[in-house]
Design a protein around this motif. Structure first.
Motif, PDB file in Angstrom:
ATOM      1  N   GLY A   1       0.836  -1.189   0.000  1.00 33.61           N
ATOM      2  CA  GLY A   1       0.000   0.000   0.000  1.00 33.61           C
ATOM      3  C   GLY A   1       0.874   1.243   0.000  1.00 33.61           C
ATOM      4  O   GLY A   1       2.035   1.195   0.406  1.00 33.61           O
ATOM      5  N   PRO A   2       0.316   2.342  -0.436  1.00 34.51           N
ATOM      6  CA  PRO A   2       1.118   3.569  -0.475  1.00 34.51           C
ATOM      7  C   PRO A   2       1.425   4.062   0.937  1.00 34.51           C
ATOM      8  O   PRO A   2       0.571   4.005   1.814  1.00 34.51           O
ATOM      9  N   PRO A   3       2.619   4.560   1.155  1.00 41.72           N
ATOM     10  CA  PRO A   3       2.965   5.065   2.491  1.00 41.72           C
ATOM     11  C   PRO A   3       2.515   6.516   2.666  1.00 41.72           C
ATOM     12  O   PRO A   3       2.307   7.232   1.698  1.00 41.72           O
ATOM     13  N   LYS A   4       2.374   6.896   3.901  1.00 44.98           N
ATOM     14  CA  LYS A   4       2.151   8.310   4.197  1.00 44.98           C
ATOM     15  C   LYS A   4       3.498   9.013   4.016  1.00 44.98           C
ATOM     16  O   LYS A   4       4.544   8.389   4.153  1.00 44.98           O
ATOM     17  N   PRO A   5       3.489  10.292   3.705  1.00 43.34           N
ATOM     18  CA  PRO A   5       4.765  10.997   3.496  1.00 43.34           C
ATOM     19  C   PRO A   5       5.734  10.882   4.678  1.00 43.34           C
ATOM     20  O   PRO A   5       6.934  10.843   4.487  1.00 43.34           O
ATOM     21  N   THR A   6       5.218  10.809   5.879  1.00 43.19           N
ATOM     22  CA  THR A   6       6.095  10.707   7.049  1.00 43.19           C
ATOM     23  C   THR A   6       6.651   9.301   7.242  1.00 43.19           C
ATOM     24  O   THR A   6       7.593   9.114   7.998  1.00 43.19           O
ATOM     25  N   GLU A   7       6.056   8.318   6.587  1.00 44.33           N
ATOM     26  CA  GLU A   7       6.491   6.924   6.736  1.00 44.33           C
ATOM     27  C   GLU A   7       7.571   6.515   5.747  1.00 44.33           C
ATOM     28  O   GLU A   7       8.212   5.493   5.940  1.00 44.33           O
ATOM     29  N   ILE A   8       7.764   7.266   4.688  1.00 46.53           N
ATOM     30  CA  ILE A   8       8.596   6.826   3.566  1.00 46.53           C
ATOM     31  C   ILE A   8       9.990   6.390   4.017  1.00 46.53           C
ATOM     32  O   ILE A   8      10.412   5.271   3.746  1.00 46.53           O
ATOM     33  N   HIS A   9      10.705   7.256   4.704  1.00 46.97           N
ATOM     34  CA  HIS A   9      12.088   6.957   5.078  1.00 46.97           C
ATOM     35  C   HIS A   9      12.175   5.727   5.984  1.00 46.97           C
ATOM     36  O   HIS A   9      12.969   4.814   5.746  1.00 46.97           O
ATOM     37  N   LEU A  10      11.365   5.702   7.029  1.00 44.20           N
ATOM     38  CA  LEU A  10      11.426   4.588   7.975  1.00 44.20           C
ATOM     39  C   LEU A  10      10.925   3.285   7.367  1.00 44.20           C
ATOM     40  O   LEU A  10      11.428   2.212   7.688  1.00 44.20           O
ATOM     41  N   ARG A  11       9.940   3.373   6.466  1.00 46.03           N
ATOM     42  CA  ARG A  11       9.437   2.165   5.817  1.00 46.03           C
ATOM     43  C   ARG A  11      10.513   1.557   4.923  1.00 46.03           C
ATOM     44  O   ARG A  11      10.762   0.353   4.970  1.00 46.03           O
ATOM     45  N   ILE A  12      11.176   2.383   4.144  1.00 45.47           N
ATOM     46  CA  ILE A  12      12.241   1.879   3.263  1.00 45.47           C
ATOM     47  C   ILE A  12      13.365   1.292   4.100  1.00 45.47           C
ATOM     48  O   ILE A  12      13.851   0.188   3.829  1.00 45.47           O
ATOM     49  N   LYS A  13      13.775   2.005   5.123  1.00 48.74           N
ATOM     50  CA  LYS A  13      14.872   1.537   5.975  1.00 48.74           C
ATOM     51  C   LYS A  13      14.531   0.216   6.664  1.00 48.74           C
ATOM     52  O   LYS A  13      15.336  -0.721   6.676  1.00 48.74           O
ATOM     53  N   SER A  14      13.345   0.115   7.219  1.00 44.26           N
ATOM     54  CA  SER A  14      12.972  -1.107   7.933  1.00 44.26           C
ATOM     55  C   SER A  14      12.804  -2.286   6.974  1.00 44.26           C
ATOM     56  O   SER A  14      13.209  -3.406   7.294  1.00 44.26           O
ATOM     57  N   ASN A  15      12.221  -2.054   5.800  1.00 48.21           N
ATOM     58  CA  ASN A  15      12.048  -3.154   4.851  1.00 48.21           C
ATOM     59  C   ASN A  15      13.375  -3.628   4.274  1.00 48.21           C
ATOM     60  O   ASN A  15      13.577  -4.830   4.083  1.00 48.21           O
ATOM     61  N   ILE A  16      14.290  -2.701   3.986  1.00 51.37           N
ATOM     62  CA  ILE A  16      15.597  -3.121   3.468  1.00 51.37           C
ATOM     63  C   ILE A  16      16.341  -3.920   4.539  1.00 51.37           C
ATOM     64  O   ILE A  16      16.973  -4.929   4.239  1.00 51.37           O
ATOM     65  N   THR A  17      16.254  -3.497   5.770  1.00 53.01           N
ATOM     66  CA  THR A  17      16.897  -4.248   6.852  1.00 53.01           C
ATOM     67  C   THR A  17      16.258  -5.627   7.018  1.00 53.01           C
ATOM     68  O   THR A  17      16.959  -6.630   7.155  1.00 53.01           O
ATOM     69  N   TYR A  18      14.941  -5.678   6.993  1.00 50.89           N
ATOM     70  CA  TYR A  18      14.222  -6.928   7.238  1.00 50.89           C
ATOM     71  C   TYR A  18      14.364  -7.911   6.077  1.00 50.89           C
ATOM     72  O   TYR A  18      14.536  -9.110   6.289  1.00 50.89           O
ATOM     73  N   PHE A  19      14.303  -7.432   4.838  1.00 58.76           N
ATOM     74  CA  PHE A  19      14.322  -8.308   3.668  1.00 58.76           C
ATOM     75  C   PHE A  19      15.665  -8.322   2.929  1.00 58.76           C
ATOM     76  O   PHE A  19      15.720  -8.696   1.759  1.00 58.76           O
ATOM     77  N   LEU A  20      16.742  -7.920   3.569  1.00 55.25           N
ATOM     78  CA  LEU A  20      18.030  -7.817   2.886  1.00 55.25           C
ATOM     79  C   LEU A  20      18.435  -9.119   2.199  1.00 55.25           C
ATOM     80  O   LEU A  20      18.870  -9.115   1.046  1.00 55.25           O
ATOM     81  N   ALA A  21      18.294 -10.235   2.876  1.00 55.89           N
ATOM     82  CA  ALA A  21      18.673 -11.524   2.286  1.00 55.89           C
ATOM     83  C   ALA A  21      17.818 -11.831   1.051  1.00 55.89           C
ATOM     84  O   ALA A  21      18.339 -12.334   0.046  1.00 55.89           O
ATOM     85  N   ASN A  22      16.553 -11.504   1.088  1.00 57.61           N
ATOM     86  CA  ASN A  22      15.686 -11.718  -0.073  1.00 57.61           C
ATOM     87  C   ASN A  22      16.116 -10.838  -1.245  1.00 57.61           C
ATOM     88  O   ASN A  22      16.097 -11.274  -2.398  1.00 57.61           O
ATOM     89  N   TYR A  23      16.497  -9.601  -0.951  1.00 61.51           N
ATOM     90  CA  TYR A  23      16.949  -8.705  -2.011  1.00 61.51           C
ATOM     91  C   TYR A  23      18.250  -9.194  -2.638  1.00 61.51           C
ATOM     92  O   TYR A  23      18.449  -9.074  -3.841  1.00 61.51           O
ATOM     93  N   ILE A  24      19.141  -9.758  -1.817  1.00 60.39           N
ATOM     94  CA  ILE A  24      20.395 -10.309  -2.353  1.00 60.39           C
ATOM     95  C   ILE A  24      20.102 -11.491  -3.266  1.00 60.39           C
ATOM     96  O   ILE A  24      20.684 -11.615  -4.351  1.00 60.39           O
ATOM     97  N   ILE A  25      19.199 -12.365  -2.862  1.00 65.59           N
ATOM     98  CA  ILE A  25      18.823 -13.508  -3.704  1.00 65.59           C
ATOM     99  C   ILE A  25      18.179 -13.006  -4.993  1.00 65.59           C
ATOM    100  O   ILE A  25      18.450 -13.541  -6.081  1.00 65.59           O
ATOM    101  N   LEU A  26      17.357 -11.985  -4.903  1.00 65.40           N
ATOM    102  CA  LEU A  26      16.739 -11.396  -6.093  1.00 65.40           C
ATOM    103  C   LEU A  26      17.808 -10.871  -7.050  1.00 65.40           C
ATOM    104  O   LEU A  26      17.712 -11.069  -8.264  1.00 65.40           O
ATOM    105  N   PHE A  27      18.848 -10.231  -6.514  1.00 66.42           N
ATOM    106  CA  PHE A  27      19.962  -9.755  -7.337  1.00 66.42           C
ATOM    107  C   PHE A  27      20.611 -10.918  -8.082  1.00 66.42           C
ATOM    108  O   PHE A  27      20.882 -10.829  -9.286  1.00 66.42           O
ATOM    109  N   PHE A  28      20.870 -12.021  -7.388  1.00 66.53           N
ATOM    110  CA  PHE A  28      21.507 -13.174  -8.035  1.00 66.53           C
ATOM    111  C   PHE A  28      20.599 -13.832  -9.074  1.00 66.53           C
ATOM    112  O   PHE A  28      21.071 -14.310 -10.102  1.00 66.53           O
TER     113      PHE A  28
END
Length: 188
Positions: free
Chosen positions: A49-76
């Motif tokens: 869902g779309p984030p609120k303007p105040t959520e953007i930074h923290l949402r991106i940061k938390s999702n990248i931290t939480y799903f980092l391993a998935n993103y690495i596998i996606l890269f490969f």
């Protein structure tokens, strides 16, 4: 004889250093593989869902931290796709690897060019020159930029639109400015 001892010592040091790097890489890989989240959770349509303007930074940061391993596998996965869909790139990799093994592992007698015996450095230069030409001809630069760009766009969109797993862990209502030397918060 001293030269032989030096080569043996250098070989032992290089092997020990290589083993240490290998151990570090294996530990890092095992740690990342343990933190892979389920792909059902990663692609749960109800969490987007779309984030609120105040959520953007923290949402991106938390999702990248939480799903980092998935993103690495996606890269490969995208890297494998790039290699498969560009057959000349695959051919270039194969030729480069075969040339390396021929020059350093399989060929027993020294290489003589116009009466000059090629040193290890010259042989590595030949392998590098042939590989660079083949990779240039296979448009590896374009492939790498596409790979980085596609991965970046997919990761950014997913991290932006995916609602964090436990939103209560992340306080989106206020933003702390402690890292900037300012204490307090901004209420929305």
């Amino acid at each position: 004889m001293d030269n032989l001892i030096t080569k043996e010592a250098a070989s032992a040091v290089a092997t020990a250093g290589g083993n240490r790097l290998k151990d570090i890489f294996v530990a890092w890989k095992d740690d990342r593989l343990k933190s892979v989240k389920s792909w059902a959770q990663f692609s749960d349509k109800t969490k987007f869902g779309p984030p609120k303007p105040t959520e953007i930074h923290l949402r991106i940061k938390s999702n990248i931290t939480y799903f980092l391993a998935n993103y690495i596998i996606l890269f490969f996965i995208l890297a494998i796709y790039c290699v498969i869909t560009n057959p000349f790139f695959l051919f270039s990799i194969a030729i480069s690897v075969l040339l390396y093994f021929y020059m350093f592992k399989w060929r027993q007698e020294p290489i003589v060019i116009a009466g000059y015996t090629a040193t290890e450095r010259v042989k590595m230069g030949i392998v590098a020159a042939v590989s660079l030409f083949l990779f240039w001809y296979a448009s590896v630069g374009n492939t790498i930029f596409w790979l980085i760009g596609a991965t970046g766009v997919i990761v950014f969109i997913h991290a932006l639109l995916y609602t964090p797993v436990e939103e209560s862990d992340f306080d989106f209502s206020s933003t702390s400015f402690q890292g900037l030397g300012v204490t307090g918060s901004v209420n929305v």
